[in-house]
Write a protein that holds these residues in place. Structure first.
Motif, PDB file in Angstrom:
ATOM      1  N   CYS A  13      14.427 -14.655  42.611  1.00 14.82           N
ATOM      2  CA  CYS A  13      14.849 -14.790  43.361  1.00 14.82           C
ATOM      3  C   CYS A  13      16.014 -13.429  42.636  1.00 14.82           C
ATOM      4  N   THR A  36      10.148  -6.696  51.704  1.00 15.01           N
ATOM      5  CA  THR A  36      10.027  -7.179  50.339  1.00 15.01           C
ATOM      6  C   THR A  36      11.557  -7.340  49.751  1.00 15.01           C
ATOM      7  N   GLY A  39      11.866 -11.115  50.364  1.00 16.97           N
ATOM      8  CA  GLY A  39      11.360 -12.154  49.929  1.00 16.97           C
ATOM      9  C   GLY A  39      11.755 -12.516  48.508  1.00 16.97           C
ATOM     10  N   LEU A  40      12.568 -11.092  47.852  1.00 18.47           N
ATOM     11  CA  LEU A  40      13.249 -10.836  46.493  1.00 18.47           C
ATOM     12  C   LEU A  40      14.572 -11.697  46.243  1.00 18.47           C
ATOM     13  N   LEU A  65       6.089 -14.452  54.803  1.00 22.32           N
ATOM     14  CA  LEU A  65       6.860 -15.249  53.803  1.00 22.32           C
ATOM     15  C   LEU A  65       5.981 -16.200  52.990  1.00 22.32           C
ATOM     16  N   GLU A  69       9.042 -16.920  48.314  1.00 20.83           N
ATOM     17  CA  GLU A  69       9.527 -15.789  48.927  1.00 20.83           C
ATOM     18  C   GLU A  69      10.826 -17.006  50.181  1.00 20.83           C
ATOM     19  N   CYS A  72      13.462 -18.346  48.631  1.00 21.76           N
ATOM     20  CA  CYS A  72      14.838 -17.344  47.295  1.00 21.76           C
ATOM     21  C   CYS A  72      16.425 -17.033  48.667  1.00 21.76           C
TER      22      CYS A  72
END
Length: 224
Positions: A13, A36, A39-40, A65, A69, A72
């Motif tokens: 993450c 994206t 998800g990080l 997700l 993800e 995170c």
């Protein structure tokens, strides 16, 4: 993922605890970029014009997700604003500065390549009204460049608070078709502005101008 390479920390993450702002986030590159980043692990402000459409996109992003993800802790929320309207952008910046301590990532993605409202793309200029912003600027140039330039400037204090601030302008190879001289300020008697920013009824409604206006806005992004 390239944005995430600027930071170290939790490998799974890498953007956990980071704040991002993405314009034009209700579709295309904007929604995919938001998905994206969330998800990080990032918290993402989705800047959209249509709140109803934006809410549907938020639901889709969260549903897409993966379990890893979602773990995170990334999240997203809507900020309704019109990037072509400089007053709307100023209001957005004030709200973000009131609510956020910093902005780590700013993705200036919103953009348009406007088309004639007439069924014939080669219609004479008098067949339809030229697209003009609330401040009287060419719609393409204001949406793709002016609004983002102002937003970046106004959010500079929040970007300065980030450890590794990143600003992205989503441009286009179409900028090669621009005449750079149109980006040079020219006086109109009261103040100066680039020819590319002006909304000229006789010129703005031509088929060629609509494409060149887009190219001019994209070159301005590259030169920024």
């Amino acid at each position: 993922h390239e944005l995430a390479s600027n930071w170290t920390g939790n490998a799974a993450c890498p953007l956990e605890g980071k704040v991002a702002v993405v314009t034009g986030a209700s579709g295309g590159l904007g929604s995919q970029t938001t998905r994206t980043l969330v998800g990080l692990g990032a918290s993402v402000a989705m800047v959209v014009r249509n709140e109803t459409k934006g809410r549907l996109v938020v639901t889709d992003i969260l549903n897409e997700l993966t379990e890893a993800e979602a773990a995170c802790g990334g999240r997203t929320w809507l900020e309704v604003a019109d990037v072509s309207d400089l007053d709307s952008i100023a209001g957005l910046a004030r709200k973000l500065k009131d609510e956020q301590q910093q902005v780590d990532i700013l993705v200036n993605n919103a953009g348009i390549h406007y088309a004639t409202t007439h069924t014939d793309s080669f219609a004479p200029w008098h067949a339809w009204e030229p697209p003009t912003t609330a401040q009287g600027y060419d719609l393409s140039f204001a949406t793709n460049y002016l609004g983002h330039f102002l937003l970046t400037r106004l959010l500079q204090p929040l970007l300065d608070q980030a450890t590794a601030p990143t600003v992205v302008f989503v441009s286009s190879g179409f900028h090669h078709q621009s005449d750079a001289r149109k980006l040079w300020p020219v006086s109109n008697g009261t103040h100066s502005m680039p020819l590319a920013a002006r909304s000229d009824p006789q010129e703005a409604c031509t088929f060629s101008h609509r494409h060149l206006a887009y190219a001019d806005s994209k070159l301005a992004q590259v030169l920024n």
